[in-house]
Enzyme design. Sequence first.
Site, mmCIF file in Angstrom:
data_model
loop_
_atom_site.group_PDB
_atom_site.id
_atom_site.type_symbol
_atom_site.label_atom_id
_atom_site.label_comp_id
_atom_site.label_asym_id
_atom_site.label_seq_id
_atom_site.Cartn_x
_atom_site.Cartn_y
_atom_site.Cartn_z
ATOM 1 N N LYS A 43 0.819 -1.204 0.000
ATOM 2 C CA LYS A 43 0.000 0.000 0.000
ATOM 3 C C LYS A 43 0.859 1.263 0.000
ATOM 4 O O LYS A 43 0.398 2.335 -0.349
ATOM 5 C CB LYS A 43 -0.875 0.047 1.271
ATOM 6 C CG LYS A 43 -1.776 -1.112 1.455
ATOM 7 C CD LYS A 43 -2.420 -1.043 2.866
ATOM 8 C CE LYS A 43 -3.041 -2.374 3.148
ATOM 9 N NZ LYS A 43 -3.232 -2.593 4.596
ATOM 10 N N GLY A 44 2.111 1.112 0.431
ATOM 11 C CA GLY A 44 2.936 2.272 0.756
ATOM 12 C C GLY A 44 3.088 3.321 -0.323
ATOM 13 O O GLY A 44 3.263 4.498 -0.029
ATOM 14 N N ASP A 100 7.535 3.072 -2.493
ATOM 15 C CA ASP A 100 7.780 4.079 -1.461
ATOM 16 C C ASP A 100 9.239 4.026 -1.001
ATOM 17 O O ASP A 100 9.925 5.030 -0.945
ATOM 18 C CB ASP A 100 6.830 3.905 -0.266
ATOM 19 C CG ASP A 100 6.774 2.473 0.273
ATOM 20 O OD1 ASP A 100 7.449 1.576 -0.294
ATOM 21 O OD2 ASP A 100 6.047 2.248 1.259
ATOM 22 N N ASP A 103 14.437 -1.185 0.786
ATOM 23 C CA ASP A 103 15.272 -1.514 1.947
ATOM 24 C C ASP A 103 16.325 -2.526 1.485
ATOM 25 O O ASP A 103 17.328 -2.150 0.903
ATOM 26 C CB ASP A 103 14.355 -2.035 3.057
ATOM 27 C CG ASP A 103 15.070 -2.263 4.378
ATOM 28 O OD1 ASP A 103 16.294 -2.085 4.423
ATOM 29 O OD2 ASP A 103 14.419 -2.630 5.358
ATOM 30 N N LYS A 131 17.090 3.033 1.155
ATOM 31 C CA LYS A 131 17.820 2.883 2.418
ATOM 32 C C LYS A 131 19.201 2.310 2.167
ATOM 33 O O LYS A 131 19.339 1.337 1.429
ATOM 34 C CB LYS A 131 17.055 1.891 3.313
ATOM 35 C CG LYS A 131 16.505 2.506 4.571
ATOM 36 C CD LYS A 131 15.910 1.452 5.465
ATOM 37 C CE LYS A 131 14.631 1.958 6.075
ATOM 38 N NZ LYS A 131 14.080 1.042 7.077
HETATM 39 P P1 IMP Z 1 12.745 -4.747 0.983
HETATM 40 O O1 IMP Z 1 12.263 -5.986 0.280
HETATM 41 O O2 IMP Z 1 13.642 -5.079 2.144
HETATM 42 O O3 IMP Z 1 13.391 -3.762 0.035
HETATM 43 O O4 IMP Z 1 11.481 -4.085 1.674
HETATM 44 C C1 IMP Z 1 10.791 -3.036 1.087
HETATM 45 C C2 IMP Z 1 9.463 -2.806 1.797
HETATM 46 O O5 IMP Z 1 9.608 -2.787 3.220
HETATM 47 C C3 IMP Z 1 8.920 -1.434 1.436
HETATM 48 O O6 IMP Z 1 8.074 -1.507 0.324
HETATM 49 C C4 IMP Z 1 8.176 -1.021 2.678
HETATM 50 O O7 IMP Z 1 6.857 -1.477 2.600
HETATM 51 C C5 IMP Z 1 8.865 -1.740 3.790
HETATM 52 N N1 IMP Z 1 9.766 -0.842 4.539
HETATM 53 C C6 IMP Z 1 11.111 -0.850 4.554
HETATM 54 N N2 IMP Z 1 11.622 0.061 5.383
HETATM 55 C C7 IMP Z 1 10.558 0.719 5.916
HETATM 56 C C8 IMP Z 1 10.440 1.808 6.885
HETATM 57 O O8 IMP Z 1 11.424 2.377 7.403
HETATM 58 N N3 IMP Z 1 9.165 2.186 7.194
HETATM 59 C C9 IMP Z 1 8.071 1.598 6.638
HETATM 60 N N4 IMP Z 1 8.135 0.588 5.742
HETATM 61 C C10 IMP Z 1 9.371 0.145 5.389
HETATM 62 MG MG MG Z 2 6.014 -1.261 0.335
#
Ligand code: IMP
Ligand code: MG
Length: 175
Positions: A43-44, A100, A103, A131
Amino acid sequence: MARFELGETLFTTDEIAVRVRDLARQISRDYEGEEILMVGILKGAFVFLADLARCITAPVRFDFISCSSYGSSTKTSGVVRLQKDLDTDIADRHVLVVEDIIDTGLTLSYLLKNLEARGPASLEICSLLNKQVPGKADLEIRYEGFSISDVSIVGYGLDYDESYRNLPYIAALKK
Ligand code: IMP
Ligand code: MG
């Protein structure tokens, strides 16, 4: 539920608006004469997507995809389950995936592989936030809003346990 309160503001409403307009200008230039299919990751991405799209001058269509990752709530495992697939066939379309925050990048890596297999004319990523974390998946992010350190943040679509998505700025979470 763990108790958190809002910490410092990382990006104000105005700072976000300026950066979003920059990105939109760049996208409008790059896609001139083409129609973009903007794919929002739910949803972000919904707040960012809405603001970004309204500053883009190229013709735009929308679709949405939703996925969740297996594993604990704070660590992405890399094994991703599609919860809602696209409604449209993306073959031969110019797809711009709007996220959004990236990470570890594992969610997006999985998603891109999945979308690539459907034969889009082009496939690019636009993420408001990126990030800086060790061991990040190798992703080419064509459009990036802000690079941030490894802190938990909320607001402007980002949540903590589904709260704070409507905050009009981006803040750190304080334990
Ligand atoms: P990844 O697969 O580790 O890149 O995770 C990405 C997803 O984790 C993003 O789409 C967000 O929904 C969530 N996410 C990562 N860091 C944050 C944060 O600091 N706040 C809120 N959601 C986050
Ligand atoms: Mg997300």
